[in-house]
Design a protein around this motif. Sequence first.
Motif, PDB file in Angstrom:
ATOM      1  N   GLY A   5       0.794  -1.221   0.000  1.00 60.91           N
ATOM      2  CA  GLY A   5       0.000   0.000   0.000  1.00 60.91           C
ATOM      3  C   GLY A   5       0.822   1.265   0.000  1.00 60.91           C
ATOM      4  O   GLY A   5       0.284   2.357   0.175  1.00 60.91           O
ATOM      5  N   SER A   6       2.123   1.119  -0.186  1.00 66.07           N
ATOM      6  CA  SER A   6       3.008   2.291  -0.155  1.00 66.07           C
ATOM      7  C   SER A   6       2.712   3.242  -1.300  1.00 66.07           C
ATOM      8  O   SER A   6       2.634   2.815  -2.448  1.00 66.07           O
ATOM      9  N   PRO A   7       2.578   4.522  -0.991  1.00 62.86           N
ATOM     10  CA  PRO A   7       2.541   5.485  -2.092  1.00 62.86           C
ATOM     11  C   PRO A   7       3.876   5.410  -2.833  1.00 62.86           C
ATOM     12  O   PRO A   7       4.922   5.178  -2.210  1.00 62.86           O
ATOM     13  N   PRO A   8       3.875   5.557  -4.132  1.00 60.58           N
ATOM     14  CA  PRO A   8       5.125   5.447  -4.886  1.00 60.58           C
ATOM     15  C   PRO A   8       6.249   6.326  -4.346  1.00 60.58           C
ATOM     16  O   PRO A   8       7.412   5.920  -4.329  1.00 60.58           O
ATOM     17  N   SER A   9       5.908   7.490  -3.838  1.00 59.38           N
ATOM     18  CA  SER A   9       6.938   8.403  -3.341  1.00 59.38           C
ATOM     19  C   SER A   9       7.577   7.933  -2.035  1.00 59.38           C
ATOM     20  O   SER A   9       8.620   8.440  -1.637  1.00 59.38           O
ATOM     21  N   GLU A  10       6.965   6.967  -1.372  1.00 60.72           N
ATOM     22  CA  GLU A  10       7.493   6.486  -0.090  1.00 60.72           C
ATOM     23  C   GLU A  10       8.038   5.063  -0.146  1.00 60.72           C
ATOM     24  O   GLU A  10       8.612   4.587   0.827  1.00 60.72           O
ATOM     25  N   ARG A  11       7.847   4.403  -1.261  1.00 65.02           N
ATOM     26  CA  ARG A  11       8.257   2.990  -1.322  1.00 65.02           C
ATOM     27  C   ARG A  11       9.747   2.814  -1.063  1.00 65.02           C
ATOM     28  O   ARG A  11      10.167   1.884  -0.378  1.00 65.02           O
ATOM     29  N   HIS A  25      16.722  -5.453  -0.405  1.00 65.27           N
ATOM     30  CA  HIS A  25      15.828  -4.325  -0.134  1.00 65.27           C
ATOM     31  C   HIS A  25      16.539  -2.997  -0.380  1.00 65.27           C
ATOM     32  O   HIS A  25      15.933  -2.058  -0.896  1.00 65.27           O
ATOM     33  N   LEU A  26      17.793  -2.948  -0.037  1.00 62.77           N
ATOM     34  CA  LEU A  26      18.537  -1.710  -0.251  1.00 62.77           C
ATOM     35  C   LEU A  26      18.700  -1.419  -1.739  1.00 62.77           C
ATOM     36  O   LEU A  26      18.616  -0.255  -2.165  1.00 62.77           O
ATOM     37  N   GLN A  27      18.891  -2.455  -2.549  1.00 65.45           N
ATOM     38  CA  GLN A  27      18.978  -2.250  -3.999  1.00 65.45           C
ATOM     39  C   GLN A  27      17.675  -1.665  -4.539  1.00 65.45           C
ATOM     40  O   GLN A  27      17.687  -0.748  -5.353  1.00 65.45           O
ATOM     41  N   ARG A  28      16.544  -2.196  -4.051  1.00 68.71           N
ATOM     42  CA  ARG A  28      15.253  -1.648  -4.489  1.00 68.71           C
ATOM     43  C   ARG A  28      15.102  -0.202  -4.022  1.00 68.71           C
ATOM     44  O   ARG A  28      14.582   0.645  -4.754  1.00 68.71           O
ATOM     45  N   ALA A  29      15.566   0.090  -2.809  1.00 67.49           N
ATOM     46  CA  ALA A  29      15.500   1.469  -2.312  1.00 67.49           C
ATOM     47  C   ALA A  29      16.312   2.394  -3.211  1.00 67.49           C
ATOM     48  O   ALA A  29      15.857   3.490  -3.564  1.00 67.49           O
ATOM     49  N   LEU A  30      17.499   1.952  -3.602  1.00 68.74           N
ATOM     50  CA  LEU A  30      18.342   2.768  -4.483  1.00 68.74           C
ATOM     51  C   LEU A  30      17.679   3.018  -5.833  1.00 68.74           C
ATOM     52  O   LEU A  30      17.777   4.112  -6.387  1.00 68.74           O
ATOM     53  N   LEU A  66      14.511   3.205  -6.450  1.00 68.88           N
ATOM     54  CA  LEU A  66      13.297   4.002  -6.324  1.00 68.88           C
ATOM     55  C   LEU A  66      13.515   5.379  -5.703  1.00 68.88           C
ATOM     56  O   LEU A  66      12.661   6.251  -5.813  1.00 68.88           O
ATOM     57  N   ALA A  67      14.640   5.554  -5.039  1.00 65.77           N
ATOM     58  CA  ALA A  67      14.882   6.786  -4.276  1.00 65.77           C
ATOM     59  C   ALA A  67      15.088   7.993  -5.173  1.00 65.77           C
ATOM     60  O   ALA A  67      15.614   7.878  -6.278  1.00 65.77           O
TER      61      ALA A  67
END
Length: 93
Positions: free
Chosen positions: A37-43, A66-71, A73-74
């Motif tokens: 349910g994360s808004p795209p800007s917060e994922r 998870h960190l790779q996905r954060a990178l 999307l950030a």
Amino acid sequence: NAWPAFRYNCTIAVGKSFVELQDYPQAIAAYQSALGGSPPSERWANEERLARLFINVNKKSTALEHLQRALELAPPEKRPGLTNLRNNIVARP
């Protein structure tokens, strides 16, 4: 409909509460539940939280995933800090 945002915010609050209690498995479960349910800007931030939690439970490879996905999307201004975190995780035994 405000319900999805409310549910997301409540789930994040539950996760933060478990982090404060140092109950990392429950915090992980809450944040994983919030991902859908994360808004795209917060994922990206949720992926970073999960990376940090998986380090706390000694799951380095999952943390790095998870960190790779954060990178990916950030926003650009957050990537240097995430890169430093990745380097610190990689350097761990």
